[in-house]
Design a protein around this motif. Structure first.
Motif, short mmCIF file in Angstrom:
data_model
loop_
_atom_site.label_atom_id
_atom_site.label_comp_id
_atom_site.label_asym_id
_atom_site.label_seq_id
_atom_site.Cartn_x
_atom_site.Cartn_y
_atom_site.Cartn_z
N HIS A 126 33.32 -29.65 -2.86
CA HIS A 126 32.18 -29.17 -2.07
C HIS A 126 31.94 -29.99 -0.81
O HIS A 126 30.88 -29.87 -0.18
N GLN A 127 32.91 -30.81 -0.41
CA GLN A 127 32.83 -31.48 0.88
C GLN A 127 33.06 -30.45 1.98
O GLN A 127 33.81 -29.48 1.80
N PRO A 128 32.45 -30.64 3.15
CA PRO A 128 32.59 -29.64 4.22
C PRO A 128 33.97 -29.61 4.87
O PRO A 128 34.36 -28.59 5.43
N HIS A 129 34.69 -30.71 4.80
CA HIS A 129 36.02 -30.74 5.41
C HIS A 129 36.87 -31.81 4.73
O HIS A 129 36.38 -32.64 3.96
N GLY A 130 38.17 -31.76 5.02
CA GLY A 130 39.11 -32.68 4.39
C GLY A 130 40.20 -31.91 3.67
O GLY A 130 40.20 -30.68 3.60
N ILE A 131 41.16 -32.65 3.10
CA ILE A 131 42.27 -32.05 2.36
C ILE A 131 42.19 -32.45 0.90
O ILE A 131 42.08 -33.64 0.57
N ALA A 181 47.91 -28.51 8.42
CA ALA A 181 46.85 -28.74 7.43
C ALA A 181 45.97 -29.91 7.85
O ALA A 181 44.73 -29.85 7.74
N ILE A 182 46.59 -30.98 8.34
CA ILE A 182 45.83 -32.14 8.84
C ILE A 182 44.96 -31.73 10.01
O ILE A 182 43.76 -32.08 10.09
N GLU A 183 45.54 -30.96 10.93
CA GLU A 183 44.78 -30.50 12.11
C GLU A 183 43.59 -29.65 11.69
O GLU A 183 42.49 -29.78 12.24
N SER A 184 43.79 -28.80 10.68
CA SER A 184 42.71 -27.95 10.19
C SER A 184 41.58 -28.78 9.61
O SER A 184 40.40 -28.50 9.84
N HIS A 222 37.52 -28.05 8.67
CA HIS A 222 37.79 -27.11 7.59
C HIS A 222 38.13 -27.86 6.31
O HIS A 222 38.67 -28.96 6.33
N LEU A 223 37.82 -27.23 5.18
CA LEU A 223 38.27 -27.73 3.89
C LEU A 223 39.61 -27.06 3.59
O LEU A 223 39.70 -25.83 3.58
N VAL A 224 40.63 -27.87 3.35
CA VAL A 224 41.98 -27.36 3.10
C VAL A 224 42.39 -27.71 1.67
O VAL A 224 42.33 -28.87 1.27
N LEU A 225 42.80 -26.71 0.92
CA LEU A 225 43.30 -26.91 -0.44
C LEU A 225 44.79 -26.57 -0.45
O LEU A 225 45.21 -25.58 0.15
#
Length: 581
Positions: A329-334, A419-422, A427-430
Motif C-alpha cells: 500500500h505504499q504509493p510508489h516503489g518496486i 520498471a525503475i523509471e516507473s 508508480h507502484l510496480v509489482l
C-alpha cells in the motif's frame, strides 16, 4: 467444383462488407445473433467487448481468442449477417483452380483460397470477410474480372492451402525435418481423432484432472506406450498408460481442440482451448514439442473457479502478511516476488492486485501470457512475434496515467530500467524475478546493470516464496522425534525431550499421497537503512541476508519449520523445497 455448388448472387465486384460493417453497430448485431443461436451468453459478449474496447483486437476476433465462440460458429454468424454463402466441408477444392501465376505467399499470408473460377468471375474463400477488400481488389486487378468472397473456416482454409499450394519448406533441410505422413494419412488420422471413443477418452482425462485439482496434464508418447501424468500439488503422478497406437489419435485430438496446425508435427506449437467441466468453463494453455516417438503435449489447467485470489488464503504467516501489506500500500516503489517456476509467484501477484484494484486506481499489467482475467484491470499480453515486448508495452504504460503497474517478469536490463523509471515517477510496480532468495534478488538486479543508487531509491520490498504441500486433514497423524534430532533440523531447543511433528498416512481423499492442497512459505526482505548502505558498498547476497536476519527477517526454511510444527506441512516437504540456512 461445379457451378451450382455455390449460388451466385448479384453483388458489386470485389466489394468486402468490411469497410461499412466493422463498426460497433455491426458487432452489436453479431452479439445478438450469437446469443439468439445459443453460441454464447451475454456475459461472454460483454467480456469480448471489454477486450475490444481495450484495444486487444476486434470484437469478433476476441470471441475466438478468448475461447467463447469457435471458428465454425463465428463463420456461420458472419455469413448470415453479411449475406454471404458459408462454405460446407465438401465445398473446399482439392486441386488448384487457377492457371495464372500468383505468388504462393499471397494466398498463405492473406488466408485466401480460390474455390471456383468461372469465365466472368472468381469465387474465393476468406477467413476474414470484414477485412478482405484490399486482397480481393489485388486479385481483381491481376485477373481482370470480379472476385466474390465466400465465408470459410480458417482452419479448413489453411489446410486446403497447404494441400493444394504447398507450404514454405525452406527451413526443413536446415533442421533435417521431413514429413512422413501423406495427405491421405493425415485425413484418416483427423477422422479417427474426431471419433466418439477418442473424444470421450480425452474428455474423461481432462475432466478427471480438473476434478483432482491438477495444475498440468502431461501426454507423453514413448516407444511402446502413451503415458498420461497429472501434476498434483507440484509433483507429477502417473495416471494412466495406453498402448502406443493411442498416441497419434489422442495427441491429434488435443491439437484439434487447441486449434493448432494439425499437419505440423516437426516444430513446437502453443495454443489455448476452453471446455466445460461439470458446469464450469475451464481454460487450458496447450504446448506441443516434437520428441523421438511423437509430439509431447502439456496442458496447463487455468481453472479460475479453483483459484481464490485472496492474500489471506495463501498461507502467509501473520507477521509476514502484515508487513507485506504495508509495502503493498505504499504509493510508489518496486515490490518483487521471487522464486523458481511453479512457486506461486503469479498467484501472489494476482492476490495483491485483487486487493489494490479499486475504482480510484488505474491498474495496468503486461504478462506472457495472461493467465487469469481480472475485472477492472487493464491486462496486455506480450506478442514478441509482432514486436510487442515487455519493454515496448511498459513504455506505452507510462503514457496511460497508471497508478499501479504489474510486470509479469523482469527479464532483461531494459525492462528492469523501465520498471525503475516507473517507480521513480510515482508508480507502484509489482513484478517477479527468478532468484533463489530475497537477498539474491538484490545482487541479481545489480548484475543486470541497475545502478545501486537507483535500486536503493526504488526497491520497496522483496518476497521470496516456495510452495509446500499441505497435510491431508483426513489422514493426519502426529509423531515425535528426539529433541537432538529436532535441533539438528533447525528447530529451537525445547524443554521437553521430544518434539511433535505431523504427517499424512494416505487416504481416499488425497489419492493416498498424504497431502491435499498447497501453502506458501516465504521470506520478506524490506530494505532498511542498514541494508541500503550495504547495497551501496558493492555487497554480496550473504551480507544482505545476514543483516536482514539480524533485523528480524525469517528465512524460507524457518517459515517452513513453523508450518511443520503447526501441522500444516511435513518436515520432508520443507527439506524438499527450502534450503536450510
Amino acid at each position: 467444383m461445379s457451378e451450382n455448388v455455390i449460388a451466385r448472387e448479384e453483388q458489386p465486384q470485389s466489394e468486402s462488407p468490411g469497410d461499412i460493417q466493422k463498426g460497433t453497430l455491426f458487432f452489436l448485431f453479431l452479439g445478438e445473433w450469437l446469443i439468439r443461436n445459443a453460441k454464447v451468453d451475454q456475459r461472454g459478449i460483454d467480456r469480448a467487448m471489454r477486450h475490444h474496447a481495450a484495444g486487444s483486437g476486434r470484437f469478433d476476433q476476441a470471441l475466438v481468442k478468448l475461447g467463447l465462440v469457435n471458428e465454425m460458429d463465428l463463420a456461420a454468424a458472419l455469413a448470415e449477417l453479411l449475406g454471404l454463402p458459408l462454405l460446407k466441408l465438401d465445398d473446399y477444392p482439392t486441386s488448384s483452380i487457377l492457371n495464372e501465376e500468383i505468388n504462393l505467399h499471397f494466398f498463405h499470408e492473406n488466408q485466401i483460397l480460390p474455390i471456383a473460377n468461372f469465365p466472368d468471375h472468381l469465387e474465393v474463400a476468406v477467413t476474414d470477410p470484414l477485412d478482405s477488400a484490399y486482397f480481393l481488389d489485388a486479385l481483381r486487378l491481376k485477373l481482370g474480372k470480379p472476385v466474390y468472397p465466400r465465408v470459410g473456416v480458417p482452419a479448413l482454409i489453411n489446410e486446403a492451402l497447404r494441400k493444394i499450394y504447398g507450404e514454405d519448406n525452406s527451413n526443413d533441410e536446415k533442421y533435417g525435418l521431413e514429413s512422413e505422413w501423406s495427405d491421405e494419412d493425415l485425413e484418416q488420422l483427423k477422422d479417427q481423432a474426431s471419433d466418439g471413443p477418442v473424444v470421450k477418452l480425452v474428455d474423461r482425462l481432462i475432466e478427471t484432472a480438473v476434478e483432482m485439482r491438477a495444475s498440468d496434464i502431461h501426454v507423453e508418447p514413448f516407444e511402446d506406450s502413451l503415458r498420461i501424468r497429472f501434476r498434483l500439488d507440484g509433483l507429477l503422478k502417473s495416471e494412466e498408460t495406453f498402448p502406443k497406437n493411442y498416441s497419434p489419435t489422442v495427441i491429434s485430438r488435443l491439437k484439434i481442440m487447441a486449434k493448432l496446425d494439425f499437419a505440423e508435427r516437426r516444430l513446437p506449437q502453443d495454443g489455448r482451448m476452453r471446455m466445460a467441466v461439470r458446469g464450469n468453463m475451464v481454460d487450458f494453455r496447450v504446448s506441443t514439442t516434437p520428441t523421438v516417438y511423437g509430439e509431447s503435449v502439456v496442458l496447463r489447467i487455468l481453472d479460475k473457479s479453483s483459484v481464490v485470489l485472496d492474500l489471506d488464503t495463501l498461507g502467509f504467516a501473520e507477521d509476514t502478511l502484515r508487513e507485506f501489506r504495508k509495502v503493498l500500500h505504499q504509493p510508489h516503489g518496486i515490490l518483487l516476488v521471487t522464486g523458481p517456476t511453479g512457486s506461486g509467484k503469479t498467484t501472489t501477484l494476482y492476490g495483491a492486485l485483487a486487493e489494490l484494484n479499486t475504482p480510484e486506481r488505474k491498474v495496468l499489467t503486461v504478462e506472457d501470457p495472461v493467465e487469469y482475467e481480472l475485472e477492472g484491470v487493464n491486462q496486455v499480453e506480450v506478442k514478441s512475434q509482432i514486436g510487442l515486448t515487455f519493454a515496448k508495452v511498459l513504455r506505452s504504460f507510462l503514457r496511460q496515467d497508471p497508478d499501479i503497474i504489474m510486470v509479469g517478469e523482469i527479464r532483461d536490463l531494459e525492462s528492469a530500467q523501465i520498471a525503475i523509471e516507473s517507480a521513480l515517477t510515482g508508480h507502484l510496480v509489482l513484478s517477479t524475478l527468478h532468484t533463489n532468495s530475497a537477498a539474491a534478488t538484490v545482487t541479481r538486479l545489480l548484475e543486470m546493470g541497475i545502478q545501486d543508487y537507483l535500486l536503493t531509491s526504488t526497491l520497496a520490498g522483496v518476497l521470496a516464496q516456495r510452495l509446500v504441500r499441505r497435510i491431508c486433514d483426513g489422514c493426519k497423524i502426529s509423531y515425535t522425534i528426539p529433541i537432538s534430532d529436532a535441533v539438528e533440523l533447525g528447530f529451537s531447543p525445547q524443554n521437553s525431550e521430544k518434539i511433535t511433528l505431523f504427517k499424512g498416512e494416505g487416504c481416499k481423499r488425497c489419492q493416498d499421497t498424504g497431502y491435499k492442497g498447497r501453502s506458501n512459505i516465504t521470506e520478506l526482505l524490506i530494505p532498511s537503512d542498514a541494508i541500503q548502505r550495504i547495497i551501496l558498498k558493492d555487497c554480496n547476497a550473504s551480507e544482505i541476508e545476514n543483516v536482514a536476519i539480524q533485523e528480524g527477517m525469517s528465512t524460507l526454511y524457518e517459515d517452513g519449520l513453523r508450518k511443520a510444527l503447526a501441522g500444516e506441512t511435513t518436515i520432508n516437504e520443507v527439506l524438499r523445497v527450502a534450503n536450510k540456512s
